[in-house]
Design a protein around this motif. Structure first.
Motif, PDB file in Angstrom:
ATOM      1  N   LYS A 106       0.845  -1.208   0.000  1.00  0.00           N
ATOM      2  CA  LYS A 106       0.000   0.000   0.000  1.00  0.00           C
ATOM      3  C   LYS A 106       0.874   1.250   0.000  1.00  0.00           C
ATOM      4  CE  LYS A 106      -3.746   2.554   0.564  1.00  0.00           C
ATOM      5  NZ  LYS A 106      -4.223   2.821   1.911  1.00  0.00           N
ATOM      6  N   TYR A 125      -2.451  -1.398  -6.954  1.00  0.00           N
ATOM      7  CA  TYR A 125      -3.782  -1.181  -6.373  1.00  0.00           C
ATOM      8  C   TYR A 125      -4.719  -2.347  -6.693  1.00  0.00           C
ATOM      9  CZ  TYR A 125      -3.071   3.485  -4.498  1.00  0.00           C
ATOM     10  OH  TYR A 125      -2.651   4.545  -3.732  1.00  0.00           O
ATOM     11  N   LEU A 140      -9.678   1.977  -2.147  1.00  0.00           N
ATOM     12  CA  LEU A 140      -8.830   1.375  -3.177  1.00  0.00           C
ATOM     13  C   LEU A 140      -9.504   1.425  -4.547  1.00  0.00           C
ATOM     14  CD1 LEU A 140      -7.569  -1.811  -1.272  1.00  0.00           C
ATOM     15  CD2 LEU A 140      -6.294   0.280  -1.720  1.00  0.00           C
TER      16      LEU A 140
END
Length: 405
Positions: A106, A125, A140
């Motif tokens: 992330k 992602y 996301l």
């Protein structure tokens, strides 16, 4: 689309993960990491980096974890390229597991996005979203939509936004703006209208969204809805420009409401100095049968172009003000087609019972351009003049007979 990442959040996340995973690290590596963290806590990131880079280990997990922390410290030291390099090494090693692996990827995805490396960020992602450790799935999904937007992959934007909306979150400006942008690029005008109508309640005093809605209605040939939308914006005191007000005025006129068209156009600042707008305003007042207002504006227009005295004269005739009309027509000499002017004067003089002068002008008009109309007027006025002459003669005879008797 520069995304801001909290450095404090990154360092806290790193420290927490280091504590949780200390049992998996060798004692030597753990000691070095603790020393590096001490330096980092005092803002000495370069020294912290030097300590970590001095660690010699053949344990893949240790190296992956060192690379992870190096990535964070390089970010703290404002070296994005190095931060991405070391975080990539940590992620690609496959040594980090579960939440630790997810959090590291992330961070990498956010850094790549922040540096506008969209294609690489998009890969991470998607991987994050598909992971069993995934959290904040709506966030996301929105990130994926934003990146696709930057890459101008409009169909992918729509697909991502459909997924985002499946989470059932309240409407928000950023997601809807992204969706609208893609719909406009794909020329999906009907769905774009629905999206704008969802945006407007979020920013009800924003001119841009109202005008976007009006534009979409016009592009889809829905003029009445365009009018009602722009009218509603005006009633809600949205700060419309003069250009917007002119459009509102035109829409009123096109929908058969000339009085409102004139009233709105009257509020535009340069309406009596912009010749084109002046003529438009006069026409609207005239169509609304507001004769005096129309006459006043036509006179302003005539101040720049004498030919518009014709319109003034026509209103005077309509209102049976024949003397005024004749005076105005006289001023048109040399500024209007002679044939039309002669015939108009003939009609006015006929109304003023000046038949001789009217007949001369009708004959002049016929000589300039013979037509059925001019011929009819000559015939009519000649007959009328004959009757008048005959009546006058009969009246004189009656007077003479009366005197003789």
């Amino acid at each position: 689309m520069k995304m801001s990442i909290s450095k404090t959040l990154l360092i806290l996340c790193t420290l927490l993960s280091a504590n949780l995973c200390a049992s998996e690290l060798s004692r030597y590596t753990t000691q070095k990491i603790v020393s590096a963290q001490a330096m980092a806590e005092n803002g000495k990131f370069h020294k912290a980096i030097a300590i970590l880079k001095s660690i010699s280990t053949n344990r893949p997990y240790d190296q992956a974890y060192i690379n992870r922390i190096l990535g964070v410290y390089f970010w703290q030291a404002d070296n994005s390229d190095k931060a991405i390099q070391y975080l990539s090494l940590a992620v690609n090693s496959g040594q980090l597991k579960d939440r630790n692996a997810w959090d590291t990827e992330k961070m990498l995805a956010e850094l790549l996005l922040n540096e506008q490396r969209f294609k690489k960020a998009l890969v991470h992602y998607h991987h994050l979203l598909q992971s069993k450790e995934a959290k904040d799935k709506p966030v996301l999904t929105l990130r994926i939509a934003q990146i696709n937007y930057q890459l101008e992959k409009w169909k992918s934007v729509i697909s991502s936004m459909n997924s985002y909306e499946s989470y059932g979150l309240p409407d928000a400006l950023t997601p809807l703006s992204i969706k609208l942008g893609a719909e406009l690029q794909l020329h999906q005008l009907k769905t774009a209208i629905k999206t704008v109508k969802r945006i407007i309640p979020l920013e009800s005093h924003s001119r841009n969204w109202w005008m976007q809605l009006v534009s979409l209605y016009l592009q889809t040939n829905q003029q009445k809805l365009a009018l009602s939308s722009l009218e509603l914006a005006h009633l809600n005191h949205v700060a419309l420009t003069d250009k917007d007000l002119r459009l509102l005025s035109q829409l009123y006129a096109q929908n058969g409401i000339p009085e409102k068209a004139a009233r709105i156009l009257s509020t535009v600042r340069d309406v009596t100095t912009n010749h084109k707008l002046t003529i438009q305003l006069a026409s609207y007042w005239q169509n609304a049968k507001e004769w005096q207002k129309a006459r006043r504006i036509w006179l302003i227009a005539a101040g720049k172009e004498k030919k518009y005295l014709w319109n003034v004269a026509q209103i005077d005739i309509q209102q049976n003000h024949y003397k005024k009309a004749y005076t105005t027509l006289q001023k048109l000499e040399g500024h209007y087609p002679e044939i039309k002017l002669a015939l108009a004067k003939a009609r006015v003089l006929y109304r003023l019972n000046r038949l001789n002068s009217a007949l001369k002008l009708a004959e002049k008009a016929h000589k300039l351009h013979p037509s059925t109309e001019t011929r009819s007027w000559i015939k009519y006025l000649t007959r009328l003049k004959h009757y008048q002459t005959q009546n006058n003669s009969n009246n004189k005879e009656k007077v003479t007979d009366s005197q003789n008797s």
